[in-house]
Design a protein around this motif. Structure first.
Motif, PDB file in Angstrom:
ATOM      1  N   SER A   9      72.922  90.653  37.865  1.00 39.16           N
ATOM      2  CA  SER A   9      71.621  90.656  38.540  1.00 39.16           C
ATOM      3  C   SER A   9      70.487  90.306  37.600  1.00 39.16           C
ATOM      4  O   SER A   9      69.461  89.762  38.024  1.00 39.16           O
ATOM      5  N   LEU A  13      68.278  87.322  38.962  1.00 35.25           N
ATOM      6  CA  LEU A  13      66.884  87.608  39.305  1.00 35.25           C
ATOM      7  C   LEU A  13      65.921  86.803  38.447  1.00 35.25           C
ATOM      8  O   LEU A  13      64.878  86.341  38.937  1.00 35.25           O
ATOM      9  N   CYS A  16      65.814  83.338  39.887  1.00 35.10           N
ATOM     10  CA  CYS A  16      65.084  83.303  41.156  1.00 35.10           C
ATOM     11  C   CYS A  16      63.583  83.388  40.930  1.00 35.10           C
ATOM     12  O   CYS A  16      62.791  82.716  41.609  1.00 35.10           O
ATOM     13  N   TYR A  44      67.222  85.610  45.882  1.00 34.56           N
ATOM     14  CA  TYR A  44      68.203  86.528  45.302  1.00 34.56           C
ATOM     15  C   TYR A  44      69.225  86.954  46.358  1.00 34.56           C
ATOM     16  O   TYR A  44      70.443  86.868  46.144  1.00 34.56           O
TER      17      TYR A  44
END
Length: 275
Positions: A9, A13, A16, A44
């Motif tokens: 993540s 992230l 993104c 995301y």
């Protein structure tokens, strides 16, 4: 088909946020950065849902893995990721990270990084011993140390087939790549020098001759390579070659299950195989 999705993540992230970030000049000589966090959030979850759909993975089996710090690696090697100190996170990253960490299966622990978490969870969830039960979603090449089905989406597909969409990484390939990392380090991304004179291609060639069923011999070969590399390239600051090789291995190696105590936030450093 896989039952779990382990998402890097941190990396997702940041990508993104960067994709939805713009710079503009409000007044003379003042340039500002602005991120459309709504668009970043939607992007995301678009990728998360796409990977879920690919494996028919239920939402409760998605693990969002974040980095809290690089604590233990910086303690044993203060130069770890030193080139990133002046690099700013994309605007909006902290806000969305805090938001996603409210999800039931979002994790961020002291001392360790997202790829360590993915490695640990993959080992815990691996019931059959082949990690075919997990999708590992990351473009971090370090995670090739971990068996499983590796997925990522990029505008330009990587040249290396090992990082293409939906590539299965076997236990043997994962172990061999781990030994390669001990030799090559990761100077460009993580500032881990590895063995002088040995890059990824040379490491792959050397480890290609290893008999993985004899890990003690493999480690002796790694130390021997460091002896030759340090002697040839000169490194008077290295007093103990074995300890230097061990340091490089500990820096590159992702933590495996039972190498991190969650309740005490304590890392158990890896030691090489012995007879």
């Amino acid at each position: 088909m896989p039952s779990y999705l382990l998402a890097d993540s941190d990396m997702l992230l940041m990508r993104c946020n960067m994709a939805n970030q713009q710079e503009f000049e409000l007044e003379d000589e003042q340039v500002h950065r602005v991120t459309d966090t709504r668009a970043a959030r939607e992007m995301y979850w678009y990728f998360i849902d796409m990977w879920r759909d690919l494996g028919a993975i239920p939402k409760e089996n998605v693990y969002h893995c974040f980095t809290e710090s690089s604590g233990f690696r910086r303690r044993i090697w203060p130069h770890y990721k030193a080139q990133r100190k002046l690099t700013l996170k994309p605007v909006g990253y902290k806000k969305l990270k805090a938001e996603i960490l409210n999800e039931d299966n979002a994790f961020c622990y002291k001392e360790i990084e997202a790829d360590d978490l993915i490695s640990i969870f993959a080992g815990v969830l691996d019931k059959a011993g082949d990690n075919e039960s997990t999708f590992i979603a990351s473009q971090d090449k370090d995670l090739w140390q971990i068996p499983g089905i590796h997925v990522w989406v990029d505008e330009t597909p990587p040249k290396d087939i090992r990082f293409n969409w939906g590539t299965y990484n076997s236990s043997q390939l994962a172990e061999r790549f781990t030994w390669e990392q001990y030799l090559s380090g990761d100077a460009g991304t993580d500032n881990i020098p590895g063995c002088p004179g040995i890059g990824p291609k040379t490491a792959e060639k050397i480890v290609g001759g290893f008999d993985l069923s004899k890990p003690v011999d493999c480690w002796h070969a790694v130390v021997s390579a460091y002896e030759k590399g340090l002697a040839k390239n000169g490194a008077p600051e290295v007093q103990d070659i074995h300890q230097y090789a061990l340091l490089q291995a500990r820096l590159t190696r992702l933590l495996r299950r039972d190498e991190y105590n969650f309740s005490r936030s304590k890392v158990t450093l890896w030691n090489p195989p012995t007879s």
